[in-house]
Design a protein around this motif. Structure first.
Motif, PDB file in Angstrom:
ATOM      1  N   ILE A   7       0.853  -1.185   0.000  1.00  0.00           N
ATOM      2  CA  ILE A   7       0.000   0.000   0.000  1.00  0.00           C
ATOM      3  C   ILE A   7       0.890   1.236   0.000  1.00  0.00           C
ATOM      4  CG2 ILE A   7      -1.785   1.278   1.261  1.00  0.00           C
ATOM      5  CD1 ILE A   7      -2.674  -1.491   0.215  1.00  0.00           C
ATOM      6  N   CYS A   8       0.516   2.193  -0.806  1.00  0.00           N
ATOM      7  CA  CYS A   8       1.194   3.488  -0.774  1.00  0.00           C
ATOM      8  C   CYS A   8       0.110   4.561  -0.682  1.00  0.00           C
ATOM      9  CB  CYS A   8       2.076   3.688  -1.997  1.00  0.00           C
ATOM     10  SG  CYS A   8       1.171   3.814  -3.550  1.00  0.00           S
ATOM     11  N   ARG A   9       0.510   5.772  -0.472  1.00  0.00           N
ATOM     12  CA  ARG A   9      -0.459   6.857  -0.416  1.00  0.00           C
ATOM     13  C   ARG A   9       0.081   8.054  -1.172  1.00  0.00           C
ATOM     14  NH1 ARG A   9       0.307   8.654   5.887  1.00  0.00           N
ATOM     15  NH2 ARG A   9       2.216   9.816   5.526  1.00  0.00           N
ATOM     16  N   ALA A  10      -0.834   8.896  -1.575  1.00  0.00           N
ATOM     17  CA  ALA A  10      -0.478  10.133  -2.272  1.00  0.00           C
ATOM     18  C   ALA A  10      -1.500  11.187  -1.874  1.00  0.00           C
ATOM     19  CB  ALA A  10      -0.506   9.917  -3.782  1.00  0.00           C
ATOM     20  N   PRO A  11      -1.098  12.445  -1.897  1.00  0.00           N
ATOM     21  CA  PRO A  11      -2.063  13.497  -1.551  1.00  0.00           C
ATOM     22  C   PRO A  11      -3.280  13.441  -2.473  1.00  0.00           C
ATOM     23  CG  PRO A  11       0.167  14.373  -1.654  1.00  0.00           C
ATOM     24  CD  PRO A  11       0.228  12.979  -2.192  1.00  0.00           C
ATOM     25  N   ILE A  12      -4.435  13.725  -1.910  1.00  0.00           N
ATOM     26  CA  ILE A  12      -5.655  13.779  -2.718  1.00  0.00           C
ATOM     27  C   ILE A  12      -5.431  14.804  -3.827  1.00  0.00           C
ATOM     28  CG2 ILE A  12      -8.083  14.496  -2.690  1.00  0.00           C
ATOM     29  CD1 ILE A  12      -8.260  13.257   0.117  1.00  0.00           C
ATOM     30  N   GLY A  13      -5.785  14.407  -5.034  1.00  0.00           N
ATOM     31  CA  GLY A  13      -5.588  15.284  -6.189  1.00  0.00           C
ATOM     32  C   GLY A  13      -4.357  14.937  -7.001  1.00  0.00           C
ATOM     33  N   ALA A  14      -3.506  14.043  -6.475  1.00  0.00           N
ATOM     34  CA  ALA A  14      -2.324  13.619  -7.235  1.00  0.00           C
ATOM     35  C   ALA A  14      -2.790  12.899  -8.501  1.00  0.00           C
ATOM     36  CB  ALA A  14      -1.452  12.695  -6.389  1.00  0.00           C
ATOM     37  N   THR A  15      -2.040  13.066  -9.569  1.00  0.00           N
ATOM     38  CA  THR A  15      -2.402  12.441 -10.842  1.00  0.00           C
ATOM     39  C   THR A  15      -1.799  11.046 -10.911  1.00  0.00           C
ATOM     40  OG1 THR A  15      -2.388  14.613 -11.874  1.00  0.00           O
ATOM     41  CG2 THR A  15      -2.368  12.718 -13.337  1.00  0.00           C
ATOM     42  N   LEU A  16      -2.571  10.048 -10.510  1.00  0.00           N
ATOM     43  CA  LEU A  16      -2.149   8.656 -10.586  1.00  0.00           C
ATOM     44  C   LEU A  16      -3.154   7.909 -11.453  1.00  0.00           C
ATOM     45  CD1 LEU A  16      -1.285   8.003  -6.841  1.00  0.00           C
ATOM     46  CD2 LEU A  16       0.278   8.607  -8.677  1.00  0.00           C
ATOM     47  N   ARG A  17      -2.683   6.921 -12.189  1.00  0.00           N
ATOM     48  CA  ARG A  17      -3.559   6.143 -13.068  1.00  0.00           C
ATOM     49  C   ARG A  17      -3.434   4.668 -12.724  1.00  0.00           C
ATOM     50  NH1 ARG A  17      -1.405  10.246 -15.954  1.00  0.00           N
ATOM     51  NH2 ARG A  17      -2.869  11.661 -16.937  1.00  0.00           N
ATOM     52  N   PRO A  18      -4.193   4.190 -11.747  1.00  0.00           N
ATOM     53  CA  PRO A  18      -4.134   2.784 -11.377  1.00  0.00           C
ATOM     54  C   PRO A  18      -4.537   1.890 -12.539  1.00  0.00           C
ATOM     55  CG  PRO A  18      -5.341   4.053  -9.733  1.00  0.00           C
ATOM     56  CD  PRO A  18      -5.130   4.940 -10.905  1.00  0.00           C
TER      57      PRO A  18
END
Length: 87
Positions: free
Chosen positions: A71-82
């Motif tokens: 599990i990882c986390r990123a700030p809400i709004g980060a541009t990630l494409r699972p």
């Protein structure tokens, strides 16, 4: 995007989304990292999905049983494409 350990308290006032991540470090000169599923509002919700996401990865890639999942986390709004989106 930097992967952040969940025991890191993060930045005060920043909210995070959690993701199921994968690492393929078979070749130390070419370590591959990716985001497979998410976003989830809590780490617990992401934790519950690891087995399902791992099974989907097994069906998609013959090498997936040797990858590391977490599990990882990123700030809400980060541009990630699972790869699999929300599972």
């Amino acid at each position: 995007m930097r992967f952040i350990a969940d025991d890191d308290p993060g930045v005060a006032g920043v909210e995070y989304h959690y993701y199921v991540s994968v690492i393929d470090d078979d070749d130390p000169r070419n370590v591959r990292r990716g985001i497979l599923a998410g976003p989830y509002s809590t780490k617990a919700l992401a934790d519950v999905q690891i087995n399902e996401v791992r099974e989907r990865a097994y069906r998609a890639d013959d090498r997936a049983p040797w990858y590391a999942y977490g599990i990882c986390r990123a700030p809400i709004g980060a541009t990630l494409r699972p790869v699999f989106g929300v599972v």
